[in-house]
Enzyme design. Sequence first.
Site, PDB file in Angstrom:
ATOM      1  N   CYS A  54      16.586  -2.242 -12.880  1.00 29.18           N
ATOM      2  CA  CYS A  54      17.201  -3.114 -13.899  1.00 29.18           C
ATOM      3  C   CYS A  54      17.635  -2.304 -15.113  1.00 29.18           C
ATOM      4  O   CYS A  54      16.796  -1.791 -15.855  1.00 29.18           O
ATOM      5  CB  CYS A  54      16.199  -4.200 -14.287  1.00 29.18           C
ATOM      6  SG  CYS A  54      16.642  -5.135 -15.760  1.00 29.18           S
ATOM      7  N   CYS A  57      16.447  -3.570 -18.519  1.00 29.96           N
ATOM      8  CA  CYS A  57      15.003  -3.338 -18.657  1.00 29.96           C
ATOM      9  C   CYS A  57      14.746  -1.966 -19.266  1.00 29.96           C
ATOM     10  O   CYS A  57      13.795  -1.784 -20.029  1.00 29.96           O
ATOM     11  CB  CYS A  57      14.313  -3.425 -17.297  1.00 29.96           C
ATOM     12  SG  CYS A  57      14.385  -5.047 -16.512  1.00 29.96           S
TER      13      CYS A  57
END
Length: 313
Positions: A54, A57
């Site tokens: 991600c 993230c």
Amino acid sequence: MEPTSLNFGGTPATATAAPAGDLVKEIDISSFMQDVVQASMKQPVLVDFWAPWCGPCKQLGPALEKATLAAKGKFKLVKVNIDDPRNQPLAQQLRIQSIPAVYAFSKGQPVDGFVGALPDSQLKKFIEQVVGEAVGDSEAVQLIEAGKAALAAQDWAAAGEAFSGALGEEAENPAALGGLARAMVGLGELEAVDEILAQVPPAHENHPDVASARSALQLARESAGASGELAGLEAAVNANPQDHQARYDYALALVGDNRQGDALDQLLELVKRDRKWNEEAARKQLVKIFEALGPMDPLVVDARRRLSSILFA
């Protein structure tokens, strides 16, 4: 994010890792009761649901860790990797549909949360609402910011001093370890870089600042000694713009001379002329430089835009 009623079973277990003391932990579902639900009876706990693949993230995670350290114990941060099969039932129970997702727990229940990577100002506001008071920057955080500013100015000695000071406050801080390693690359102390990176806790092996230092070290070793050939390689490229090997070697030499912007220009030109040359060597080298400089560096932002224009033209 709507608060969710929870019913967690199982016996509390020990967290898998505890970098930055007890303030930041990477856990799995087995210790969720202990490290989140029970811990939140004493102080707020933020839970960061993330995954290695991600992109947002990777931006939010370091910002959350920085804010946690700056708050000096006013709350704790727990990180849960939803790619771990053990944690998927937990993600389903909390209705995690997109990441990064952050839940704030207090008194055993989730009380607030958000989805996506927030700017630092909004993240600080969210945390202050959860904690109920203002939070400031710790001395280590201030030193890390000073070190990053020195890195951007290529003042390697000043950067090294700032990051060393931060490590004096927080010995396992991954941003400080990565920053110090990056400064040592700039100073040409490559053996010292290996020693610094060996001190990074396993839970932070993929921290953006650590990854940046690792890429910078690899680039430095690949380009070692090449800067002495700059004039000859530049002449070779000017004499024959289709000499892809000369252009690639010229880009490496520019990296060795700390002229990353010029190196990016040469590699982008090579991708434009023949993107598949030597198994896409130019594109791969671009990625290394992107990682070494960091995603928010202006050179990287511009080069990524130009690369996309070339690849999708």
